[in-house]
Design an enzyme around this catalytic site. Structure first.
Site, short mmCIF file in Angstrom:
data_model
loop_
_atom_site.label_atom_id
_atom_site.label_comp_id
_atom_site.label_asym_id
_atom_site.label_seq_id
_atom_site.Cartn_x
_atom_site.Cartn_y
_atom_site.Cartn_z
CD GLU A 429 -2.29 1.22 2.95
OE1 GLU A 429 -2.22 0.18 3.63
OE2 GLU A 429 -2.91 2.23 3.29
CG ASP A 502 -0.16 1.77 6.31
OD1 ASP A 502 0.96 1.23 6.19
OD2 ASP A 502 -0.43 2.90 5.88
CG ASP A 504 -4.21 2.68 8.80
OD1 ASP A 504 -4.50 1.85 7.90
OD2 ASP A 504 -3.63 3.76 8.56
CG ASP A 506 -7.63 4.74 5.05
OD1 ASP A 506 -8.87 4.57 5.11
OD2 ASP A 506 -7.07 5.84 4.88
#
Ligand code: 0RA
Length: 655
Positions: A429, A502, A504, A506
């Site tokens: 990403e 990541d 998180d 997103d």
């Protein structure tokens, strides 16, 4: 032997038995697949299957499962109870034979319609052999009988221990998996409950309850009067059906067949097939029979009723399966399982049985429900038009070479060796993390493909649009094995495709989008175990020259405990600052992969010697499909609920 007194009673005649069960203990994986979480949970299924058989024979309608506090499991049914009478040729009770002799299960009931059975279908004696202890209680003839075993050996002969109500019969088995064999595994309520729910959908007369006594007493009770109709509705919970569910039930040439299906306004095909309650991931003759009948019957219906306009393209089998959700369940007396994972039905007579029954019943249904028939044919014609458009788009991109590996994407930093088995591709990403990964990798066997932002949600787009998406085109050409029905995993340029996003919200969204893409268009890559999820750390704890990495809060706290730093102090500040200093210990919280320098990324996440990667599997295709649909489909409410309940859903896919 736990008790000397019994040595004589249980010697000579048992030698062959012990040999059998010893073999099980010596090579447990040969009997239950593996000794990891999968085999461990399989123990419960094996015991439950016997109760399901009793229910299918028409004698039981209730099964209860309890995970006890001590991690033992109890399975109880209200069937006839396993017979306890003396077996003249064995010199001991039938119950004992069932519990201690390999494959003795159905021996005493010649008329029984024994069709269920887990993937391995090995019988309860295998569970007994792999249990530290097992206790069985049988209610029969107004009495309660009991026997206990240690690692498969009876402790004493079967004993009458009390009276049962005249009408009360049944079998209760409680077992403690042997920690000598199963190391560090615990029962997961969700895994067991999911299988129980599936069994309840597949066997509509049965009620199954499951309870977890370990924490909070979580409980679920499954009973579905509508059987497969409710199963299909559940699978399509987040999709909008365009007609009422079609239901076909009957028997052909001694094969009971049950099918439910419906179309929704989506693009994917979701057919789940079962033989004797086993999910046949690889399909087989029952599935072929269904598809053949579906195509033929709808085509006949369309032409008979002039529903296909002149000059229009022909409707193919694929067109009749776009947006289709179906469950097919057949009971086969002597199933032949084939295929790589032995989940493909081979019996040729089953194809004609299913084909004939569906042909008859579907034609009848369409005569009686002309409105439904027209809606379905209209939908299939739109599918045919889109298919035509997609074919043109694909031809065009092929001609330009956009999808094949002769034309590798510019953003791909490929590896230098080209032996797919030893090569892996990280899909990363963001460009900055991509940059770190390119510098940190071992370029001999690790390739990096950075992704720009979010990829297209393939759940909401047809093939035509999917093929226009640059990120998706990059993945297709980098992997080099085609896509969809043309996909050939043996052509994959990499043995591992590792998704690195990541830690998180997103990141998990992007990961879900990627998984959805692989699930829908490169499924074989998943079933062959080639798709992985990287596990970057969340924290770095630095003390002096030493670095420690933590993958979640509890690991971080454990490290701090070892370093004798109070985690309380950290908790308060670490939300604000990504770097916190306490007593000479520095804690950094990584917000994203991009924050790690190449060396850190290599050490924590990419070095095969030290990293952990989660392998993505489709243990239950039905559930994976459901999760994808919940997370990626149109309905918002189930998604919110699901995310709240399973923040780390990917782990649930990875058993
Ligand atoms: C064979 C014969 C009979 C019952 C069973 C097997 C039986 C096995 C299991 C395993 C779990 N629950 C079960 N319930 C029943 C009974 C034959 C008869 O009563 O005539």
């Amino acid at each position: 032997m736990p008790n000397d007194k019994n040595v004589n009673e249980y010697s000579g005649k048992d030698i062959h038995v012990l040999k059998g069960l010893e073999a099980v203990r010596k090579r447990p994986a040969m009997y239950i697949g593996d000794i990891g979480p999968r085999g461990f949970h399989h123990l419960v299924n094996e015991v439950v299957d016997n109760s399901i058989d009793e229910a299918l024979a028409g004698y039981a309608d209730y099964i209860s499962i309890v995970i006890n506090k001590d991690e033992s499991v109890m399975v109880e049914d209200n069937g006839r109870g396993i017979p306890v009478d003396m077996q003249p040729d064995e010199g001991r009770s039938a119950l004992e034979v069932v519990m201690t002799v390999l494959h003795a299960g159905g021996k005493f009931d010649k008329n029984s319609y024994k069709v269920s059975g887990g993937l391995h279908g090995v019988g309860v004696s295998v569970v007994n052999a792999l249990s530290e202890w097992l206790q069985v209680e049988v209610k029969r003839n107004g009495k309660v009988y009991f026997q206990e075993y240690r690692r498969g050996d009876p402790v004493k002969p079967v004993k009458e221990i009390g009276n049962a109500k005249k009408s009360g019969t049944g079998t209760k088995t409680t077992f403690m998996p042997d920690k000598e064999i199963f190391k560090n595994v615990k029962f997961k309520f969700d895994i067991l409950a999911e299988r129980m729910r599936e069994l309840a959908y597949l066997n509509k007369t049965i009620t199954i309850s499951i309870k977890d006594e370990r924490n909070g007493g979580e409980e679920a009770v499954y009973h579905f009067k509508g059987g497969l109709i409710e199963f299909v509705k559940y699978l399509d919970e987040t999709r909008e059906p365009i007609h009422k569910t079609v239901y076909i039930e009957g028997e052909k040439d001694g094969t009971p067949i049950e099918i439910a299906f419906q179309y929704s306004d989506t693009y994917n095909e979701n057919i789940f097939s079962y033989v004797n309650n086993i999910n046949t991931h690889e399909g087989g003759t029952h599935l072929v029979g269904f598809k053949t009948a579906l195509t033929r019957t709808f085509n006949n219906y369309a032409s008979k009723n002039n529903l296909v306009k002149e000059g229009k393209i022909n409707l193919t089998g694929d067109d009749f399966r776009e947006g289709l959700t179906a469950v097919i369940s057949v009971k086969v007396q002597e199933p032949q399982f084939e295929g790589q994972t032995k989940t493909k039905l081979g019996n040729s007579e089953t194809k004609s049985a299913v084909e004939t029954l569906v042909g008859e019943k579907l034609a009848e249904f369409l005569e009686e429900n002309p409105g439904v028939g027209k809606k379905i044919i209209d939908k299939c014609m739109r599918a045919a038009e889109a298919r035509e458009a997609a074919r043109k788009a694909r031809d065009l991109s092929r001609r330009k070479g956009a999808l094949d590996s002769m034309n590798l994407p510019g953003k791909l930093a490929d590896c230098s060796i080209n032996d797919p088995e030893h090569c892996e591709m990280y899909i990363v990403e963001g460009n900055s993390a991509g940059g770190s990964a390119k510098m940190g990798r071992d370029r001999r066997f690790q390739a990096i493909l950075p992704l720009r932002g979010k990829i297209l949600n393939v759940e909401k787009a047809n093939l035509h649009r999917i093929l226009e998406n640059a990120e998706i085109k990059n993945m297709i050409s980098a992997i080099g094995a085609g896509l969809g029905t043309d996909f050939d995993a043996s052509k994959s340029r990499y043995g591992k495709v590792i998704l690195m996003t990541d830690a998180d919200v997103d990141g998990s969204h992007i990961r879900t989008l990627l998984l959805t893409f692989f699930y829908r268009y490169m499924q074989e890559l998943i079933t062959q175990g080639k798709v992985y999820i990287a596990q970057p750390p969340l924290y770095k704890v630095k003390k002096g020259k030493e670095d420690f990495y933590a993958f979640d809060d509890s690991e971080r706290d454990e490290i701090l405990k070892r370093l004798k730093v109070s985690s309380k102090a950290v908790e308060v500040v670490s939300e604000e600052n990504s770097e916190t200093q306490t007593k000479g210990v520095t804690i950094s919280r990584y917000k994203g992969l991009g924050e790690m320098n190449p060396e850190q990324l290599w050490d924590t996440t990419m070095n095969p010697e030290t990293r952990t990667v989660l392998q993505v599997t489709l243990e239950s295709a039905a559930n994976a499909d459901k999760i994808f649909e919940i997370l990626m489909g149109d309905a918002v409410e189930p998604r919110r609920e699901f995310i709240e309940k399973n923040a780390k859903y990917v782990r649930n896919l990875d058993i």
